[in-house]
Each structure stands twice: as structure tokens, then as C-alpha cells.
Design a protein around this motif. Structure first.
Motif, PDB file in Angstrom:
ATOM      1  N   LEU A  73       0.836  -1.205   0.000  1.00 44.08           N
ATOM      2  CA  LEU A  73       0.000   0.000   0.000  1.00 44.08           C
ATOM      3  C   LEU A  73       0.870   1.255   0.000  1.00 44.08           C
ATOM      4  N   LEU A  74       1.861   1.284   0.884  1.00 40.74           N
ATOM      5  CA  LEU A  74       2.764   2.444   0.952  1.00 40.74           C
ATOM      6  C   LEU A  74       3.566   2.580  -0.339  1.00 40.74           C
ATOM      7  N   ALA A  75       4.030   1.454  -0.877  1.00 42.09           N
ATOM      8  CA  ALA A  75       4.817   1.487  -2.101  1.00 42.09           C
ATOM      9  C   ALA A  75       3.984   1.997  -3.276  1.00 42.09           C
ATOM     10  N   GLY A  76       2.716   1.576  -3.345  1.00 41.42           N
ATOM     11  CA  GLY A  76       1.848   2.048  -4.420  1.00 41.42           C
ATOM     12  C   GLY A  76       1.647   3.547  -4.368  1.00 41.42           C
ATOM     13  N   PHE A  77       1.499   4.068  -3.156  1.00 40.66           N
ATOM     14  CA  PHE A  77       1.338   5.519  -2.978  1.00 40.66           C
ATOM     15  C   PHE A  77       2.594   6.264  -3.416  1.00 40.66           C
ATOM     16  N   LEU A  78       3.761   5.830  -2.915  1.00 37.63           N
ATOM     17  CA  LEU A  78       5.009   6.519  -3.241  1.00 37.63           C
ATOM     18  C   LEU A  78       5.372   6.367  -4.708  1.00 37.63           C
ATOM     19  N   ASP A  79       5.142   5.170  -5.258  1.00 37.34           N
ATOM     20  CA  ASP A  79       5.481   4.930  -6.655  1.00 37.34           C
ATOM     21  C   ASP A  79       4.697   5.854  -7.579  1.00 37.34           C
ATOM     22  N   THR A  80       3.438   6.087  -7.259  1.00 35.94           N
ATOM     23  CA  THR A  80       2.601   6.938  -8.094  1.00 35.94           C
ATOM     24  C   THR A  80       3.088   8.384  -8.069  1.00 35.94           C
ATOM     25  N   LEU A  81       3.608   8.812  -6.933  1.00 38.44           N
ATOM     26  CA  LEU A  81       4.073  10.192  -6.812  1.00 38.44           C
ATOM     27  C   LEU A  81       5.493  10.381  -7.329  1.00 38.44           C
ATOM     28  N   VAL A  82       6.429   9.580  -6.824  1.00 38.00           N
ATOM     29  CA  VAL A  82       7.838   9.863  -7.101  1.00 38.00           C
ATOM     30  C   VAL A  82       8.646   8.642  -7.548  1.00 38.00           C
ATOM     31  N   ALA A 131      -2.628   3.609 -11.518  1.00 39.12           N
ATOM     32  CA  ALA A 131      -2.194   4.987 -11.746  1.00 39.12           C
ATOM     33  C   ALA A 131      -2.362   5.371 -13.205  1.00 39.12           C
ATOM     34  N   ALA A 132      -2.023   4.448 -14.120  1.00 43.02           N
ATOM     35  CA  ALA A 132      -2.159   4.734 -15.547  1.00 43.02           C
ATOM     36  C   ALA A 132      -3.617   4.977 -15.926  1.00 43.02           C
ATOM     37  N   TYR A 133      -4.520   4.135 -15.412  1.00 45.47           N
ATOM     38  CA  TYR A 133      -5.946   4.306 -15.701  1.00 45.47           C
ATOM     39  C   TYR A 133      -6.451   5.657 -15.204  1.00 45.47           C
ATOM     40  N   MET A 134      -6.020   6.043 -14.015  1.00 44.90           N
ATOM     41  CA  MET A 134      -6.515   7.286 -13.439  1.00 44.90           C
ATOM     42  C   MET A 134      -6.015   8.512 -14.199  1.00 44.90           C
ATOM     43  N   VAL A 135      -4.741   8.513 -14.589  1.00 48.57           N
ATOM     44  CA  VAL A 135      -4.231   9.699 -15.293  1.00 48.57           C
ATOM     45  C   VAL A 135      -4.847   9.813 -16.688  1.00 48.57           C
ATOM     46  N   ILE A 136      -5.159   8.675 -17.303  1.00 52.46           N
ATOM     47  CA  ILE A 136      -5.785   8.720 -18.626  1.00 52.46           C
ATOM     48  C   ILE A 136      -7.264   9.069 -18.505  1.00 52.46           C
ATOM     49  N   ALA A 162      -2.080   3.264  -4.920  1.00 48.84           N
ATOM     50  CA  ALA A 162      -1.942   3.984  -6.186  1.00 48.84           C
ATOM     51  C   ALA A 162      -3.109   4.936  -6.427  1.00 48.84           C
ATOM     52  N   ARG A 163      -4.319   4.520  -6.053  1.00 48.64           N
ATOM     53  CA  ARG A 163      -5.474   5.413  -6.203  1.00 48.64           C
ATOM     54  C   ARG A 163      -5.313   6.666  -5.348  1.00 48.64           C
ATOM     55  N   PHE A 164      -4.888   6.471  -4.132  1.00 55.02           N
ATOM     56  CA  PHE A 164      -4.674   7.605  -3.246  1.00 55.02           C
ATOM     57  C   PHE A 164      -3.544   8.488  -3.778  1.00 55.02           C
ATOM     58  N   GLY A 165      -2.460   7.863  -4.226  1.00 55.79           N
ATOM     59  CA  GLY A 165      -1.335   8.620  -4.745  1.00 55.79           C
ATOM     60  C   GLY A 165      -1.685   9.408  -5.988  1.00 55.79           C
ATOM     61  N   ALA A 166      -2.494   8.819  -6.873  1.00 56.34           N
ATOM     62  CA  ALA A 166      -2.885   9.519  -8.097  1.00 56.34           C
ATOM     63  C   ALA A 166      -3.740  10.741  -7.787  1.00 56.34           C
ATOM     64  N   ASN A 167      -4.636  10.613  -6.827  1.00 60.38           N
ATOM     65  CA  ASN A 167      -5.461  11.762  -6.440  1.00 60.38           C
ATOM     66  C   ASN A 167      -4.608  12.885  -5.858  1.00 60.38           C
ATOM     67  N   VAL A 168      -3.596  12.508  -5.070  1.00 59.73           N
ATOM     68  CA  VAL A 168      -2.689  13.512  -4.507  1.00 59.73           C
ATOM     69  C   VAL A 168      -1.870  14.165  -5.615  1.00 59.73           C
ATOM     70  N   LEU A 169      -1.438  13.359  -6.593  1.00 58.64           N
ATOM     71  CA  LEU A 169      -0.628  13.883  -7.690  1.00 58.64           C
ATOM     72  C   LEU A 169      -1.346  14.981  -8.451  1.00 58.64           C
TER      73      LEU A 169
END
Length: 258
Positions: free
Chosen positions: A19-28, A64-69, A219-226
Motif C-alpha cells: 500500500l505504501l509502495a503504491g502511494f510513493l510509486d505513483t508520486l515519485v 495509476a495509468a488508468y486514473m491519469v488517462i 496507487a489510487r490515493f497517490g494519483a489523487n494527490v498527484l
């Protein structure tokens, strides 16, 4: 490794790490520096850990890819051929890994991480607004993107940051938009490498599926933050993650003694 070899507590830890990795990976980027050691410490062999890591991380990059598209932070029409180039590069890199002694190329990872971190640390021109590109889209698609894909298939750490750097420095993208575009490209490199590992049978389904759920949430949380993060926050996060990965890798290789 059998299902019974892992305790419920260890499954919970791996889920939290994913979960933490998905969040960080999406951001940085850099989530693999959390998940891969965790999988190895759980008792898996290095190859099994790498394969399982690709299995679970693919869910994070896919989300993350689905959300940004879907939120039109990246255009499918504009990104699909870049994704194909990234896919091909990653397949070639993963296949090359089977044919050469990767230990002889271990210096590549710290050099790349140091370069990315230093660029974002010292460059005063990193901003959100797009500017004049330095190379053509065709050159970027034909050479730069497959090269980064090859790096992910061969090595991996920092790929998302590498894509973001390439977009900013070579195509003139703003930092947030370049980071968003990196997500579909990173998904392509992950799925390409995963296919090779699946054929080799180097993965643990039970762990991979559980961590995929953690990656999806993170990743969903990270994408929203991004989509709402300020560049003054994103840039230091990339720098810290790159140098954090660099220190972790150098220590893991035994080049530092404490």
C-alpha cells in the motif's frame, strides 16, 4: 514457497508495504525499494521475490495509468505509441538480463539514481508549465522511451523518476504532467517484464494477489494527490526518494560499512 509458509502477520505486513509502495510509486517512484526487500525477508528466493514484485507492482502502475488517462492528465492517443516503445524496450531488457551477468552492471543503478536526484536538486528550470522541447517526439519515442524501458527490464529502481526526468529535460513537459505521463509508460515496462517472469514461473500467487490489493489502494490515493500536489512539494519528494534509493542500494551492495 507454499501458502502455509507465511503467517497471517507477515501477510498483513506485506499488504501494508505494498500500500505504501503504491502511494510513493505513483508520486515519485521507488516503491520497489520497499517491496523487493520485504519479499526477500519473507523467505523468498531473489528471483521469486523479483517475479512476485513485478506481479504486484503492475497493479499499482495499472491503477495509476488508468486514473491519469481517465482524468485526461495524459492522452491515450498521445501515449499509446510511447507505451508500445516502453513495452518493447522492457522486454528486451528483461531478456538481456537472462543472458548476461547483471552483477557486472551493478554500477548502473547508483549512477542513474544520483543523476536523476542531482538534476531535480540543482536544476532551477523544473516547473509545471510546458516549454520548448529539446528533441522531437519521434526521437523521444524511438530511442529515449525504449532505453528507459530497457533499464526497467534490466534493473528497475527509479524507472518512474527516470521517465519523469526524460519528459521534463528532453520534451519540455512540466514536472506534474511529466510525472503523470510516466505512469502509463511505467505500466508498460512492468507488464512486459512480468510476462517474462510468468513464463519462467518465478512468482508466488497468494502473496502477489494480496499485495496487488495494497498497490491498488495506495496507487489510487497517490494519483489523487498527484493531481493536486504543488510542484514545490513534488520536486523535493523526488530528490529525497532518489537519494534514499541510492543510499539503500549502496548499503545493500555492501559498498558502505557502518
Amino acid at each position: 514457497m507454499e501458502f502455509a509458509d507465511l503467517t497471517p502477520q507477515l501477510y498483513l505486513i506485506l499488504f501494508a508495504v505494498a500500500l505504501l509502495a503504491g502511494f510513493l510509486d505513483t508520486l515519485v517512484g521507488g516503491g520497489g525499494l520497499l517491496t523487493t526487500p520485504a519479499l526477500i525477508l519473507s523467505g523468498m528466493s531473489p528471483l521469486m521475490a523479483l517475479g512476485t514484485n513485478k506481479l504486484q507492482s503492475t497493479m499499482g502502475t495499472a491503477t495509476a495509468a488508468y486514473m491519469v488517462i481517465s482524468k485526461r492528465k495524459a492522452s491515450w492517443q498521445g501515449i499509446r505509441w510511447l507505451m508500445l516503445s516502453a513495452f518493447i524496450g522492457s522486454v528486451l531488457g528483461t531478456l538481456a538480463l537472462q543472458l548476461i551477468d547483471a552483477a557486472t552492471l551493478s554500477f548502473v543503478i547508483p549512477v542513474v539514481l544520483f543523476f536523476i536526484g542531482s538534476y531535480f536538486l540543482f536544476s532551477p528550470k523544473v516547473r509545471e508549465e510546458d516549454c520548448q522541447p529539446r528533441i522531437s517526439e519521434r526521437l523521444y519515442r524511438m530511442f529515449v522511451v525504449p532505453l528507459v524501458g530497457w533499464y526497467d527490464g534490466m534493473f528497475g529502481p527509479g524507472t518512474g523518476s527516470f521517465f519523469a526526468l526524460a519528459g521534463v529535460s528532453l520534451r519540455g513537459y512540466g514536472l506534474v504532467s511529466s510525472t503523470a505521463q510516466a505512469k502509463p509508460l511505467n505500466f508498460s515496462t512492468n507488464i512486459a517484464s512480468l510476462i517474462v517472469f510468468l513464463f519462467a514461473g518465478q512468482f508466488v500467487w497468494q502473496v502477489g494477489v494480496l499485495m496487488m490489493l495494497g498497490q491498488f489502494i495506495g496507487a489510487r490515493f497517490g494519483a489523487n494527490v498527484l493531481f493536486s500536489i504543488r510542484i514545490s512539494i513534488l520536486k523535493p519528494m523526488i530528490v529525497l526518494m532518489c537519494f534514499g534509493m541510492l543510499i539503500s542500494y549502496v548499503y545493500k551492495m555492501g559498498w558502505l560499512a557502518f
